[in-house]
Design an enzyme around this catalytic site. Structure first.
Site, PDB file in Angstrom:
ATOM      1  N   HIS A 153      42.383 -54.811 -27.010  1.00 11.04           N
ATOM      2  CA  HIS A 153      43.631 -54.862 -27.791  1.00 11.04           C
ATOM      3  C   HIS A 153      43.568 -53.913 -29.000  1.00 11.04           C
ATOM      4  O   HIS A 153      44.260 -54.120 -29.984  1.00 11.04           O
ATOM      5  CB  HIS A 153      43.945 -56.266 -28.289  1.00 11.04           C
ATOM      6  CG  HIS A 153      43.785 -57.329 -27.241  1.00 11.04           C
ATOM      7  ND1 HIS A 153      44.839 -57.787 -26.484  1.00 11.04           N
ATOM      8  CD2 HIS A 153      42.686 -57.989 -26.804  1.00 11.04           C
ATOM      9  CE1 HIS A 153      44.392 -58.710 -25.632  1.00 11.04           C
ATOM     10  NE2 HIS A 153      43.082 -58.837 -25.797  1.00 11.04           N
ATOM     11  N   SER A 274      47.328 -26.459 -39.189  1.00  9.32           N
ATOM     12  CA  SER A 274      48.762 -26.595 -39.404  1.00  9.32           C
ATOM     13  C   SER A 274      49.229 -25.410 -40.243  1.00  9.32           C
ATOM     14  O   SER A 274      48.504 -24.923 -41.104  1.00  9.32           O
ATOM     15  CB  SER A 274      49.049 -27.900 -40.140  1.00  9.32           C
ATOM     16  OG  SER A 274      50.268 -27.811 -40.851  1.00  9.32           O
ATOM     17  N   LYS A 280      44.716 -29.779 -42.330  1.00  8.88           N
ATOM     18  CA  LYS A 280      44.797 -30.365 -40.989  1.00  8.88           C
ATOM     19  C   LYS A 280      43.831 -29.748 -39.988  1.00  8.88           C
ATOM     20  O   LYS A 280      43.510 -28.577 -40.039  1.00  8.88           O
ATOM     21  CB  LYS A 280      46.234 -30.208 -40.441  1.00  8.88           C
ATOM     22  CG  LYS A 280      47.260 -31.068 -41.121  1.00  8.88           C
ATOM     23  CD  LYS A 280      47.067 -32.564 -40.864  1.00  8.88           C
ATOM     24  CE  LYS A 280      47.535 -32.965 -39.485  1.00  8.88           C
ATOM     25  NZ  LYS A 280      48.969 -32.967 -39.330  1.00  8.88           N
ATOM     26  N   GLU A 287      45.927 -33.670 -26.915  1.00  9.35           N
ATOM     27  CA  GLU A 287      47.325 -34.098 -26.820  1.00  9.35           C
ATOM     28  C   GLU A 287      48.020 -33.465 -25.614  1.00  9.35           C
ATOM     29  O   GLU A 287      48.821 -34.095 -24.930  1.00  9.35           O
ATOM     30  CB  GLU A 287      48.072 -33.720 -28.099  1.00  9.35           C
ATOM     31  CG  GLU A 287      47.546 -34.418 -29.340  1.00  9.35           C
ATOM     32  CD  GLU A 287      48.142 -33.818 -30.608  1.00  9.35           C
ATOM     33  OE1 GLU A 287      47.481 -32.951 -31.217  1.00  9.35           O
ATOM     34  OE2 GLU A 287      49.280 -34.181 -30.950  1.00  9.35           O
ATOM     35  N   TYR A 314      60.551 -30.548  11.275  1.00 14.23           N
ATOM     36  CA  TYR A 314      60.658 -29.753  10.055  1.00 14.23           C
ATOM     37  C   TYR A 314      62.082 -29.766   9.495  1.00 14.23           C
ATOM     38  O   TYR A 314      63.048 -29.622  10.244  1.00 14.23           O
ATOM     39  CB  TYR A 314      60.233 -28.297  10.334  1.00 14.23           C
ATOM     40  CG  TYR A 314      60.387 -27.408   9.112  1.00 14.23           C
ATOM     41  CD1 TYR A 314      59.389 -27.357   8.146  1.00 14.23           C
ATOM     42  CD2 TYR A 314      61.549 -26.661   8.907  1.00 14.23           C
ATOM     43  CE1 TYR A 314      59.538 -26.566   7.014  1.00 14.23           C
ATOM     44  CE2 TYR A 314      61.709 -25.869   7.776  1.00 14.23           C
ATOM     45  CZ  TYR A 314      60.700 -25.835   6.829  1.00 14.23           C
ATOM     46  OH  TYR A 314      60.852 -25.065   5.707  1.00 14.23           O
ATOM     47  N   GLN A 319      60.236 -27.193   2.137  1.00 10.92           N
ATOM     48  CA  GLN A 319      59.847 -25.991   1.399  1.00 10.92           C
ATOM     49  C   GLN A 319      59.607 -26.317  -0.080  1.00 10.92           C
ATOM     50  O   GLN A 319      58.895 -25.603  -0.777  1.00 10.92           O
ATOM     51  CB  GLN A 319      60.948 -24.928   1.548  1.00 10.92           C
ATOM     52  CG  GLN A 319      60.723 -23.670   0.751  1.00 10.92           C
ATOM     53  CD  GLN A 319      61.652 -22.545   1.187  1.00 10.92           C
ATOM     54  OE1 GLN A 319      61.469 -21.955   2.234  1.00 10.92           O
ATOM     55  NE2 GLN A 319      62.674 -22.286   0.398  1.00 10.92           N
TER      56      GLN A 319
HETATM   57  N1  ARG Z   1      59.348 -20.971   3.678  1.00 13.09           N
HETATM   58  C1  ARG Z   1      59.337 -22.068   4.590  1.00 13.09           C
HETATM   59  C2  ARG Z   1      58.667 -23.290   3.932  1.00 13.09           C
HETATM   60  O1  ARG Z   1      57.989 -23.126   2.996  1.00 13.09           O
HETATM   61  C3  ARG Z   1      58.603 -21.723   5.831  1.00 13.09           C
HETATM   62  C4  ARG Z   1      59.083 -22.448   7.025  1.00 13.09           C
HETATM   63  C5  ARG Z   1      60.446 -21.996   7.369  1.00 13.09           C
HETATM   64  N2  ARG Z   1      60.862 -22.538   8.598  1.00 13.09           N
HETATM   65  C6  ARG Z   1      62.129 -22.466   9.017  1.00 13.09           C
HETATM   66  N3  ARG Z   1      62.405 -23.017  10.127  1.00 13.09           N
HETATM   67  N4  ARG Z   1      63.061 -21.931   8.287  1.00 13.09           N
HETATM   68  O2  ARG Z   1      58.853 -24.409   4.359  1.00 13.09           O
END
Ligand code: ARG
Length: 458
Positions: A153, A274, A280, A287, A314, A319
């Site tokens: 504490h 400072s 200082k 920090e 994907y 990205q």
């Molecule tokens: N610049 C893209 C990334 O970082 C690479 C992959 C792009 N793929 C696509 N199908 N457009 O994710």
């Protein structure tokens, strides 16, 4: 690169929001290594000729040296590192460059590149954390017997040693290294060959590319391979905890170096002055380490938000995984370096520490333990008796070890002169010999154990 079905180029804003080259240019080394591995595999499998593969690899080496010399012209119009490298390869070697992208997509490419990059970064962070541990253990060995106030504490609790306190951070850093090692183990599967999302009809040897790039094995599911970013999230989670630990030590350094406590001094090397107050000496580095923890935790939570709603496989959202991660891991790396420097630099004021350790009736528990041990008193009663003695000492404005025996005996007649032996702070820490306790002998042994272990690189 993909303009076959497009009649005109993108709007400037489209290009602006789409381009990732400013960030993923940092992946150039990994991108080129993965392309070289891919080309060699394509040739081995008879998918491209050995001649073409040789030309491609040579061209990629040229590009690598151009980038490292600062002689490479990164183009935003080419979106990302993958297309920048491939376009330059076409300039250098002509049509053979077009064969490199056989049985490959930027989706498995970027997943591979970034895994390699994160893996390299984990290795650097591990070495840096080991250096931080070494600095702590060395200082702990120097100060195995330096008594300081142990706080709960932020109130004086029991005396501990400065060495013991520092070794607590060695344990935290060991767990941090363990978390990075776990993340590294899980990330070490190769996405290359997953292609866009479904795999490919070409007879790839995915084991070969995985081996060439130092992966343990190819990733088993092509959809997962291209859409997984757990390896970034796990690494950022480990980084966040490591940063939290550094931040706690930074906060302690701020407290210790404040004239309000004056327990530790930092030299000119790790403080600033400072512009208006000539007296200082500010612990700015500590920090800033404390503050950067926010950026690191922020990068983790930002990527969690990016990923949480994404269907397979994907999505371009992914990205956004790199900028925050690169910034956060660079911030962590600098923070580790700064803390390692400060740990080496800091000098405790042993006299002040000892005085502070004895203030606030820090040895009251030792008195209670003495009553238990010597008078066979149940601990709860001993706690009560000690409380009354502390109250009397406070009334007389005396530390415990200065309170006359008669005053103690007025509370508990069976107390003898022997009690004074346990009321000194050195005696108190020396008696804490239980495993993991603060006794200087324990601390010395632990510090030596760590230094030996670190010497072996663990
Ligand atoms: N610049 C893209 C990334 O970082 C690479 C992959 C792009 N793929 C696509 N199908 N457009 O994710």
């Amino acid at each position: 690169m993909w303009g076959g079905r497009f009649a005109s180029g993108p709007d400037a804003i489209m290009e602006e929001i789409n381009a990732s080259i400013d960030v993923d240019r940092h992946l150039y080394r990994q991108d080129i290594a993965a392309s070289k591995a891919h080309a060699a595999m394509l040739a081995q499998q008879g998918i491209i000729t050995a001649d073409d593969a040789g030309t491609i690899v040579h061209g990629l080496d040229t590009i690598l040296s151009e980038i490292e010399r600062g002689a490479f012209d990164f183009k935003r119009a080419l979106e990302d590192i993958h297309m920048n490298v491939e376009a330059r390869l076409a300039e250098l070697i002509g049509p053979a460059a077009g064969r490199l992208h056989t049985a490959r997509s930027r989706n498995d490419q970027v997943a591979t590149d970034f895994r390699l990059w994160v893996r390299d970064t984990i290795d650097q962070l591990d070495a840096a954390l080991a250096g931080f541990q070494r600095a702590l253990a060395e200082k702990a060995l120097d100060h195995a017997g330096t008594v300081m106030p142990g706080l709960t504490h932020l109130q004086t609790a029991q005396p501990v040693t400065f060495g013991h306190h520092l070794l607590a951070y060695v344990e935290m850093a060991a767990r941090d290294r363990g978390r990075f090692a776990d993340a590294r183990r899980r990330l070490n599967e190769c996405p290359l060959g997953a292609a866009a999302l479904a795999g490919t009809s070409f007879p790839l040897d995915r084991d070969m590319t995985a081996r060439a790039l130092g992966f343990d094995r190819p990733a088993a599911n092509s959809l997962d391979a291209v859409s997984d970013r757990d390896f970034v999230l796990e690494t950022l989670a480990a980084a966040t905890l490591a940063a939290v630990h550094l931040s706690r030590l930074a906060e302690e350094i701020v407290i210790w170096t404040s004239p309000l406590t004056g327990l530790v001094r930092l030299s000119d090397r790790f403080t600033t002055g400072s512009s208006i107050m000539p007296q200082k000496r500010n612990p700015d580095a500590a920090e800033l380490v404390r503050a950067r923890t926010g950026r690191i935790a922020g990068a983790l939570s930002a990527l969690v938000m990016v990923m949480k709603g994404l269907p397979l496989a994907y999505q371009k959202d992914m990205q956004e995984d790199k900028e925050g991660a690169m910034d956060a891991l660079a911030a962590l790396s600098l923070s580790i370096a700064a803390m390692t420097g400060m740990v080496g630099d800091m000098v405790p004021d042993a006299a002040r520490m000892k005085k502070a350790a004895g203030a606030g009736y820090a040895t009251a528990t030792d008195l209670a333990d003495w009553l238990v041990r010597t008078l066979q008193m149940p601990f709860r009663n001993a706690h009560h008796v000690t409380g009354q003695i502390v109250a009397e000492a406070a009334r007389q404005n005396l530390p415990l070890h200065r309170l006359p025996l008669a005053a103690m005996q007025a509370v508990e007649p069976k107390i003898t002169d022997d009690v004074f032996a346990v009321l000194a702070v050195e005696r108190s820490v020396k008696s804490r010999t239980s495993f993991g306790g603060t006794a200087p002998a324990n601390v010395r042994a632990q510090a030596r154990k760590w230094l030996k272990r670190l010497e072996k690189g663990r």
